[in-house]
Design a protein around this motif. Structure first.
Motif, PDB file in Angstrom:
ATOM      1  N   ASP A  45       0.860  -1.184   0.000  1.00  0.00           N
ATOM      2  CA  ASP A  45       0.000   0.000   0.000  1.00  0.00           C
ATOM      3  C   ASP A  45       0.896   1.234   0.000  1.00  0.00           C
ATOM      4  O   ASP A  45       2.003   1.201   0.543  1.00  0.00           O
ATOM      5  N   ASP A  74      -3.172  -5.156   6.489  1.00  0.00           N
ATOM      6  CA  ASP A  74      -3.560  -6.118   5.451  1.00  0.00           C
ATOM      7  C   ASP A  74      -3.057  -7.521   5.797  1.00  0.00           C
ATOM      8  O   ASP A  74      -3.735  -8.511   5.525  1.00  0.00           O
ATOM      9  N   ARG A 149     -12.061 -12.876   2.384  1.00  0.00           N
ATOM     10  CA  ARG A 149     -13.288 -12.064   2.407  1.00  0.00           C
ATOM     11  C   ARG A 149     -14.510 -12.902   2.032  1.00  0.00           C
ATOM     12  O   ARG A 149     -15.622 -12.547   2.382  1.00  0.00           O
ATOM     13  N   ASP A 216      -9.741  -5.781   6.430  1.00  0.00           N
ATOM     14  CA  ASP A 216      -9.393  -4.649   7.304  1.00  0.00           C
ATOM     15  C   ASP A 216     -10.098  -3.390   6.800  1.00  0.00           C
ATOM     16  O   ASP A 216     -10.436  -3.269   5.621  1.00  0.00           O
ATOM     17  N   SER A 218      -9.949  -0.080   5.684  1.00  0.00           N
ATOM     18  CA  SER A 218      -9.201   1.078   5.174  1.00  0.00           C
ATOM     19  C   SER A 218     -10.147   2.097   4.550  1.00  0.00           C
ATOM     20  O   SER A 218      -9.899   3.298   4.618  1.00  0.00           O
ATOM     21  N   ASP A 219     -11.237   1.631   3.959  1.00  0.00           N
ATOM     22  CA  ASP A 219     -12.139   2.540   3.227  1.00  0.00           C
ATOM     23  C   ASP A 219     -13.515   2.706   3.870  1.00  0.00           C
ATOM     24  O   ASP A 219     -14.424   3.221   3.232  1.00  0.00           O
TER      25      ASP A 219
HETATM   26  N1  LIG Z   1      -2.220  -1.469  -9.383  1.00  0.00           N
HETATM   27  C1  LIG Z   1      -2.457  -2.745  -9.029  1.00  0.00           C
HETATM   28  N2  LIG Z   1      -1.893  -3.758  -9.694  1.00  0.00           N
HETATM   29  C2  LIG Z   1      -2.134  -5.036  -9.343  1.00  0.00           C
HETATM   30  N3  LIG Z   1      -2.929  -5.398  -8.347  1.00  0.00           N
HETATM   31  C3  LIG Z   1      -3.522  -4.435  -7.631  1.00  0.00           C
HETATM   32  C4  LIG Z   1      -3.311  -3.062  -7.942  1.00  0.00           C
HETATM   33  N4  LIG Z   1      -4.025  -2.328  -7.059  1.00  0.00           N
HETATM   34  C5  LIG Z   1      -4.645  -3.212  -6.240  1.00  0.00           C
HETATM   35  N5  LIG Z   1      -4.342  -4.483  -6.578  1.00  0.00           N
HETATM   36  C6  LIG Z   1      -4.837  -5.708  -5.943  1.00  0.00           C
HETATM   37  O1  LIG Z   1      -6.249  -5.612  -5.769  1.00  0.00           O
HETATM   38  C7  LIG Z   1      -6.671  -6.205  -4.546  1.00  0.00           C
HETATM   39  C8  LIG Z   1      -7.418  -5.187  -3.692  1.00  0.00           C
HETATM   40  O2  LIG Z   1      -6.531  -4.115  -3.452  1.00  0.00           O
HETATM   41  P1  LIG Z   1      -6.925  -2.912  -2.497  1.00  0.00           P
HETATM   42  O3  LIG Z   1      -5.776  -1.955  -2.527  1.00  0.00           O
HETATM   43  O4  LIG Z   1      -8.272  -2.421  -2.838  1.00  0.00           O
HETATM   44  O5  LIG Z   1      -7.016  -3.650  -1.097  1.00  0.00           O
HETATM   45  P2  LIG Z   1      -6.592  -3.099   0.295  1.00  0.00           P
HETATM   46  O6  LIG Z   1      -5.132  -2.842   0.369  1.00  0.00           O
HETATM   47  O7  LIG Z   1      -7.171  -4.051   1.257  1.00  0.00           O
HETATM   48  O8  LIG Z   1      -7.358  -1.700   0.358  1.00  0.00           O
HETATM   49  P3  LIG Z   1      -6.655  -0.269   0.653  1.00  0.00           P
HETATM   50  O9  LIG Z   1      -5.670  -0.027  -0.473  1.00  0.00           O
HETATM   51  O10 LIG Z   1      -7.797   0.658   0.676  1.00  0.00           O
HETATM   52  O11 LIG Z   1      -5.955  -0.419   1.964  1.00  0.00           O
HETATM   53  C9  LIG Z   1      -5.422  -6.757  -3.902  1.00  0.00           C
HETATM   54  O12 LIG Z   1      -5.288  -8.098  -4.261  1.00  0.00           O
HETATM   55  C10 LIG Z   1      -4.316  -5.931  -4.529  1.00  0.00           C
HETATM   56  O13 LIG Z   1      -3.066  -6.603  -4.524  1.00  0.00           O
END
Ligand SMILES: Nc1ncnc2c1ncn2[C@@H]1O[C@H](COP(=O)(O)OP(=O)(O)OP(=O)(O)O)[C@@H](O)[C@H]1O
Ligand SMILES: Cc1ncc(C[n+]2csc(CCOP(=O)(O)O)c2C)c(N)n1
Ligand SMILES: [Mg+2]
Ligand SMILES: [Mg+2]
Ligand SMILES: [Mg+2]
Length: 324
Positions: A45, A74, A149, A216, A218-219
């Protein structure tokens, strides 16, 4: 001022806590060795100045703390033990100095030392205007014990491991008052600046071996609840009055926004059968860790409902922060 390579040496750990580090900072890539019986869990992240923080909303130590904490969160949501992290930092050519970036690392290292986690690599670049900090974490969970999830079923209890809305309430004040609002004793400011990842909860859930869904926050619980509902092929219903400390928000017009869509709470939202929920509550209580029932999982297709004390239900619209 140190050059790039002296600076990297200055932030590197002198020794590693985990014997699984085969090659740490100082080569082309890191090499780690995993033990038999475990699966490796990875997450990344990013925090961007102006989007996730400003120098007015966050002390620099807190920027480091939070950049690592959101990633550890996460891992917690997967039931994993945090082990290693890597940091990519893009520093603006003007407006930031090495003392300041050093403080970001101090914040990360202080949190990392608690688990412990080892800093095993990263990347350093310069850019225009705003600082970008991307953290990759590595953890491990016993084989096939990861929390997902998509494991909720109709009839489950919907639960939270901690309060929500605190971070959004703190941020609201930080955006209005800036540094004048920084206060180590204010629970809302602290929730925003120094969120605590719920690793212990994730571990108790994974170790139980029971069917448990987790995500978790986050949003915001509206968004994270929907992710559980969609992945599980169910609906979820949130009982407004059951939200932890909801009474503290009564007087605020923004209460629904903060509690349901505020986000950056970094507790876990999850679902388990009523029996499993009762057992988890009993086990966690021994460690003084509360587990709150906030609603139910119902037959459906990815909807989130909000239920008032009088039993009236309304469909919750999507909300929360989106980057696009
Ligand atoms: N740019 C990207 N390229 C590849 N996979 C991605 C990308 N962005 C997100 N993902 C993947 O999409 C899924 C959801 O990601 P997301 O970031 O929404 O989850 P999160 O980390 O739980 O939420 P947040 O970022 O709000 O903390 C995960 O498996 C993540 O690895
Ligand atoms: C200065 C400032 N303005 C607004 C916010 C609020 N905010 C930014 S990103 C995000 C969602 C989580 O991000 P992601 O989806 O990247 O995990 C939220 C609630 C903040 N933290 N700082
Ligand atoms: Mg993410
Ligand atoms: Mg997550
Ligand atoms: Mg995340």
């Amino acid at each position: 001022m140190k050059n790039e390579f002296e600076w990297i040496r200055s932030i590197a750990q002198e020794e590693y806590s985990h014997s699984g580090v085969v090659t740490g900072i100082g080569d082309d890539a890191a090499v780690i060795r995993e033990e038999e019986g475990f699966d490796t869990v990875l997450a990344v992240d990013t925090m961007v100045e102006g989007i996730h923080f400003t120098k007015e909303t966050m002390p620099l130590e807190a920027v480091g703390h939070k950049a690592l904490a959101v990633n550890v969160s996460d891992l917690a949501a997967m039931g994993a033990v945090p082990l290693y992290y890597m940091v990519s930092i893009a520093v603006p050519k003007t407006g930031w100095d090495q003392e300041e970036t050093g403080r970001i690392y101090d914040g990360m290292k202080k949190l990392a030392a608690r688990y412990p986690m080892d800093l095993i690599g990263g990347d350093t670049v310069s850019k225009k205007e705003t600082l970008v900090l991307s953290v990759t974490v590595v953890g491990r969970v016993e084989k096939n014990r990861q929390l997902l999830r998509g494991r909720a079923e109709a009839g489950d209890v919907l639960f939270l491991t901690g309060p929500v809305g605190f971070s959004a309430r703190g941020l609201d004040r930080l955006l209005r008052e800036g540094r004048a609002a920084w206060d180590e004793k204010d629970a809302y400011i602290q929730a925003h600046q120094y969120p605590e990842p719920h690793v212990r909860y994730g571990r108790v859930f994974a170790e139980s071996g029971a069917r448990i869904a987790a995500n978790d926050v986050s949003d915001g619980i509206g968004h994270e609840g929907r992710e559980i509902a969609e992945a599980s092929g169910t609906d979820v219903t949130i009982d407004w009055e059951a939200l932890p400390f909801v009474e503290r928000f009564k007087e605020f017009e923004e209460r629904e926004e903060w509690l349901l869509h505020g986000g950056e709470d970094f507790c876990l939202i999850g679902a388990a059968s009523p029996d499993v929920f009762a057992e988890l509550q009993r086990v966690l209580k021994k460690e003084n860790l509360p587990l709150y029932k906030i609603g139910t999982v119902d037959a459906g297709s990815g909807n989130v409902w909000l239920r008032r004390a009088d039993g009236e239900r309304k469909l919750l619209q999507s909300g929360g922060y989106t980057h696009f």
